[in-house]
Design a protein around this motif. Structure first.
Motif, PDB file in Angstrom:
ATOM      1  N   ASP A  95     -17.634 -20.564 -18.379  1.00 33.69           N
ATOM      2  CA  ASP A  95     -17.929 -21.745 -19.105  1.00 33.69           C
ATOM      3  C   ASP A  95     -18.913 -22.406 -18.343  1.00 33.69           C
ATOM      4  O   ASP A  95     -17.823 -22.901 -16.819  1.00 33.69           O
ATOM      5  CB  ASP A  95     -16.276 -21.910 -19.535  1.00 33.69           C
ATOM      6  N   SER A  96     -19.542 -22.905 -18.184  1.00 32.49           N
ATOM      7  CA  SER A  96     -20.765 -23.884 -17.185  1.00 32.49           C
ATOM      8  C   SER A  96     -20.266 -25.352 -17.637  1.00 32.49           C
ATOM      9  O   SER A  96     -21.244 -26.430 -17.613  1.00 32.49           O
ATOM     10  CB  SER A  96     -21.881 -23.630 -17.423  1.00 32.49           C
ATOM     11  N   ASN A  97     -19.048 -25.391 -18.798  1.00 30.66           N
ATOM     12  CA  ASN A  97     -19.354 -27.203 -19.251  1.00 30.66           C
ATOM     13  C   ASN A  97     -18.013 -27.075 -18.764  1.00 30.66           C
ATOM     14  O   ASN A  97     -16.919 -27.911 -18.935  1.00 30.66           O
ATOM     15  CB  ASN A  97     -18.733 -26.799 -21.191  1.00 30.66           C
ATOM     16  N   THR A  98     -17.784 -27.319 -16.871  1.00 33.62           N
ATOM     17  CA  THR A  98     -17.054 -27.520 -16.177  1.00 33.62           C
ATOM     18  C   THR A  98     -17.955 -28.555 -15.563  1.00 33.62           C
ATOM     19  O   THR A  98     -19.221 -28.559 -15.262  1.00 33.62           O
ATOM     20  CB  THR A  98     -16.748 -26.482 -15.296  1.00 33.62           C
ATOM     21  N   GLN A 133     -19.609 -30.687 -12.999  1.00 35.70           N
ATOM     22  CA  GLN A 133     -20.725 -30.640 -12.052  1.00 35.70           C
ATOM     23  C   GLN A 133     -20.838 -31.473 -10.916  1.00 35.70           C
ATOM     24  O   GLN A 133     -20.820 -32.549 -10.819  1.00 35.70           O
ATOM     25  CB  GLN A 133     -21.754 -29.962 -12.700  1.00 35.70           C
ATOM     26  N   THR A 173     -24.224 -25.297  -8.789  1.00 33.79           N
ATOM     27  CA  THR A 173     -23.758 -25.400 -10.769  1.00 33.79           C
ATOM     28  C   THR A 173     -22.352 -24.266 -10.671  1.00 33.79           C
ATOM     29  O   THR A 173     -22.785 -23.450 -10.069  1.00 33.79           O
ATOM     30  CB  THR A 173     -24.843 -24.564 -10.807  1.00 33.79           C
ATOM     31  N   ARG A 174     -21.515 -25.088 -10.805  1.00 29.98           N
ATOM     32  CA  ARG A 174     -20.407 -23.944 -11.084  1.00 29.98           C
ATOM     33  C   ARG A 174     -20.289 -23.657 -12.588  1.00 29.98           C
ATOM     34  O   ARG A 174     -20.588 -24.190 -13.762  1.00 29.98           O
ATOM     35  CB  ARG A 174     -19.326 -25.107 -10.605  1.00 29.98           C
ATOM     36  N   ALA A 175     -19.618 -22.031 -12.621  1.00 30.64           N
ATOM     37  CA  ALA A 175     -18.720 -22.168 -13.847  1.00 30.64           C
ATOM     38  C   ALA A 175     -17.541 -20.822 -13.827  1.00 30.64           C
ATOM     39  O   ALA A 175     -16.947 -20.134 -12.623  1.00 30.64           O
ATOM     40  CB  ALA A 175     -20.066 -20.825 -14.656  1.00 30.64           C
ATOM     41  N   GLU A 176     -17.136 -21.413 -14.837  1.00 33.80           N
ATOM     42  CA  GLU A 176     -15.453 -21.047 -14.475  1.00 33.80           C
ATOM     43  C   GLU A 176     -15.891 -19.483 -15.355  1.00 33.80           C
ATOM     44  O   GLU A 176     -16.182 -19.673 -16.230  1.00 33.80           O
ATOM     45  CB  GLU A 176     -14.887 -22.218 -15.907  1.00 33.80           C
ATOM     46  N   THR A 201     -17.286 -19.225 -10.652  1.00 37.29           N
ATOM     47  CA  THR A 201     -19.081 -18.532  -9.337  1.00 37.29           C
ATOM     48  C   THR A 201     -19.517 -20.414  -9.390  1.00 37.29           C
ATOM     49  O   THR A 201     -19.111 -20.667 -10.159  1.00 37.29           O
ATOM     50  CB  THR A 201     -20.027 -18.176 -10.700  1.00 37.29           C
ATOM     51  N   GLU A 221     -25.101 -17.634  -3.698  1.00 37.09           N
ATOM     52  CA  GLU A 221     -24.792 -17.528  -4.772  1.00 37.09           C
ATOM     53  C   GLU A 221     -23.164 -17.259  -4.336  1.00 37.09           C
ATOM     54  O   GLU A 221     -22.844 -15.706  -3.434  1.00 37.09           O
ATOM     55  CB  GLU A 221     -25.169 -16.645  -5.303  1.00 37.09           C
TER      56      GLU A 221
END
Length: 180
Positions: free
Chosen positions: A44-47, A49, A54-57, A73, A141
């Motif tokens: 979920d990159s709708n976190t 930022q 770029t964060r992704a849950e 990540t 990364e």
């Protein structure tokens, strides 16, 4: 003569008696409440930022019902740096997948080391530290796992041996307070 049960046996005995009295026995619903696989395309990159990263849950209470940890990540752009900070009572584990990350830590950020692909980094609670992308030409990364779900970042007024970001908006690893 009566023999007392050891204290550790009482809860086990209670569970055993409860399971014997329960009919029909109930089995956990492992199909819906068991192991969860979060596929790479499902992060979920709708976190919140932060510029430069770029964060992704992947794992959180909201996504899978996790109670005690958060995982996701992060991709950090080349030559990025954070200001000195700590994460309160949280423990953090970072697994570097690609790139080269530099870490400074200590009361004066006097200790320094770097981590590359396949390396794990453990950040204990309350340790003052700074993260940096050691490369100017390649992103870092990484996978991050924290022992809690609160986004605790305590910014510290410590002079860094490395150039720190000029403004909180330039900090690619952490948001300014209230902007996470």
């Amino acid at each position: 003569m009566r023999t007392a049960l050891p204290l550790f046996a009482a809860p086990r005995l209670g569970r055993l008696l409860h399971s014997l009295l329960e009919w029909p026995p109930t089995m956990p619903d492992w199909k819906n409440h068991g192991l969860r696989i979060i596929r790479s395309g499902e992060l979920d990159s709708n976190t919140p930022q932060t510029p430069g990263m770029t964060r992704a849950e992947a794992i959180s209470h909201a996504r899978v019902g996790a109670q005690k940890l958060w995982a996701g990540t992060v991709v950090v752009h080349p030559n990025a740096k954070t200001g000195p900070h700590h994460h309160g009572e949280l423990e953090t584990v970072i697994y570097v997948v690609r790139g080269r990350a530099r870490f400074r830590w200590g009361d004066h950020l006097e200790f320094v080391d770097e981590a590359g692909p396949g390396d794990f980094v453990y950040v204990p609670p309350y340790v003052p530290h700074q993260e940096l992308n050691a490369r100017k030409d390649q992103p870092v990364e990484a996978v991050i796992v924290r022992s809690g779900q609160e986004p605790i970042v305590v910014n510290l007024d410590i002079a860094s041996p490395e150039d720190a970001p000029d403004t909180p908006e330039d900090d690619p690893f952490h948001s300014a307070p209230g902007k996470r």
